[in-house]
Enzyme design. Sequence first.
Site, PDB file in Angstrom:
ATOM      1  N   GLU A   1       8.345   5.016  18.226  1.00  0.00           N
ATOM      2  CA  GLU A   1       7.642   5.201  17.060  1.00  0.00           C
ATOM      3  C   GLU A   1       7.296   3.966  16.766  1.00  0.00           C
ATOM      4  O   GLU A   1       7.672   2.588  16.792  1.00  0.00           O
ATOM      5  CB  GLU A   1       8.823   5.298  16.004  1.00  0.00           C
ATOM      6  CG  GLU A   1       9.397   4.456  15.900  1.00  0.00           C
ATOM      7  CD  GLU A   1      10.581   4.831  14.441  1.00  0.00           C
ATOM      8  OE1 GLU A   1      10.653   6.073  14.599  1.00  0.00           O
ATOM      9  OE2 GLU A   1      11.146   4.056  13.842  1.00  0.00           O
ATOM     10  N   CYS A   2       5.811   4.078  16.793  1.00  0.00           N
ATOM     11  CA  CYS A   2       4.773   3.530  16.124  1.00  0.00           C
ATOM     12  C   CYS A   2       4.553   2.327  17.241  1.00  0.00           C
ATOM     13  O   CYS A   2       4.224   2.896  18.578  1.00  0.00           O
ATOM     14  CB  CYS A   2       5.056   2.346  15.334  1.00  0.00           C
ATOM     15  SG  CYS A   2       3.592   1.659  13.873  1.00  0.00           S
ATOM     16  N   GLY A   3       5.040   0.654  17.485  1.00  0.00           N
ATOM     17  CA  GLY A   3       4.864   0.092  18.263  1.00  0.00           C
ATOM     18  C   GLY A   3       5.883   0.412  19.586  1.00  0.00           C
ATOM     19  O   GLY A   3       4.969   0.187  20.874  1.00  0.00           O
TER      20      GLY A   3
ATOM     21  N   MET B   1       3.142   2.742  21.881  1.00  0.00           N
ATOM     22  CA  MET B   1       2.517   2.310  22.084  1.00  0.00           C
ATOM     23  C   MET B   1       2.814   1.472  23.412  1.00  0.00           C
ATOM     24  O   MET B   1       1.984   1.733  24.466  1.00  0.00           O
ATOM     25  CB  MET B   1       1.848   0.352  20.644  1.00  0.00           C
ATOM     26  CG  MET B   1       1.216   1.217  19.965  1.00  0.00           C
ATOM     27  SD  MET B   1       0.898  -0.108  18.997  1.00  0.00           S
ATOM     28  CE  MET B   1       0.021  -1.149  19.403  1.00  0.00           C
TER      29      MET B   1
ATOM     30  N   GLY C   1       5.536   8.726  18.642  1.00  0.00           N
ATOM     31  CA  GLY C   1       5.100   9.548  17.267  1.00  0.00           C
ATOM     32  C   GLY C   1       4.554   7.975  16.426  1.00  0.00           C
ATOM     33  O   GLY C   1       5.341   6.686  16.143  1.00  0.00           O
TER      34      GLY C   1
END
Length: 447
Positions: free
Chosen positions: A330-332, A335, A428
Amino acid sequence: MKRVVIAGTSSMVGKTTISTGIMKALSKKNNVQPYKIGPDYIDPTYHTEATKNKSRNLDSFFMDEMQVRSIFKRHSKNKDINVIEGVRGLYEGISPYNDVGSTASVSKTLNAPVILLMDARSLTRSAAAIIKGFKSFDTELNIKGVIFNKIRGEGHLNKLKEAVKYYDNDIEIIGAIPRDDGLSVSQRHLGLVPTPENKQKLLERIDLWGNTVEECLDIEKIVELSDESFDFEVDEKNKEETLWKVEKNNSKIAVAFDESFNFYYWDNFDALEENGAKIKFFSPLNDVEVPDCDTIYLGGGYPELFSEKLSNNKSMIDSIRNFDGKIYGECGGLMYLTNSIDGKEMLKLIDADAVMTPNVQGLSYVKGTFEKDCIIGEKSKEFKAHEFHYSKLININENDFSYRINRGKGIINSMDGITSKDGDIVGGYAHQHCIGNPYFAANLSKT
């Protein structure tokens, strides 16, 4: 249960500095349980270092009143005092018309005394007006005291005291913190610098905050005010099953935790363990390979600041690429799962590229609906989460998505949760919370 809320009159008044200092000072003689109101995952790491107890989130958007009380009660057991840091200004929430998501909401739910924290620069008589306005705005709140921050000196403090007491003799003046740039802490685009980075320096800063609070504030008065708390009832039927879904699974989950990945809600780990998961922490930056596990959990953080080191750790990248279990990012973590971050090669498990931008791309409480069963949710079920990021994904090739964002932004076109064809990988932008998404832990802990 002794409890007190430290509430700001606005953002940037020094809430985390002074709340953490209070926690540190109280911890010298007490077993202190810290809390943070709202979805923040950085401020609680400061609380945890100050008290040596894991700080927990209390959030009236993720949780209903009974859930707020239940989370508070389960973590306040065997603690001497509970110190709760507010979010933004006392009354700020998700709407200008109600207090959902606000410090005020949680304070009322817990019947907790509130101490206002005010940036008192250039204020004297106006401080009395601010206090009077905050107290009269919602008379259900129990505002008992005030702390002045960034005062000019003793003369300034005396004028503040005279003005405030003239108009409200009931308010307790807990003390005042002088202007001192040495008390501040570094910030960046997502908030304070997390404690895993340069930890020794931050520990020294927390010690300084604690010593300053002891010198400048009436700590015993804070304890005295907390003792005025009214108790509240928690439905005995409201056990873990009503906080989050519980299944007796038997899995091993490897959680990325280092300088690059450390944005987690600690209650998520409790929920996973109550679902039978055994948690192992590892470092994508420094370890050679992922530990033996069934699932990899890549939380948020600052991978963009460590992208070169992440990219150069080829053995870890190969280990995760060859992993045949489930992966959630999630998020980082999302990425890290993509092809690249600002041109630095990453895991290439999600066919897109992450790039940093100068402007915030998502900052919101999130409401979403699962479009299908996936490793963190169940089809048609709704969830509440949070997003805050300056990155965005580009070159998004044909990807499947597991959930739709009804409030918030997501990855693209209100969709979030890019999912691999076999369903074993989900990434996500929404930061999931085990109460906002009560299916999160049960699903992620399945083998």
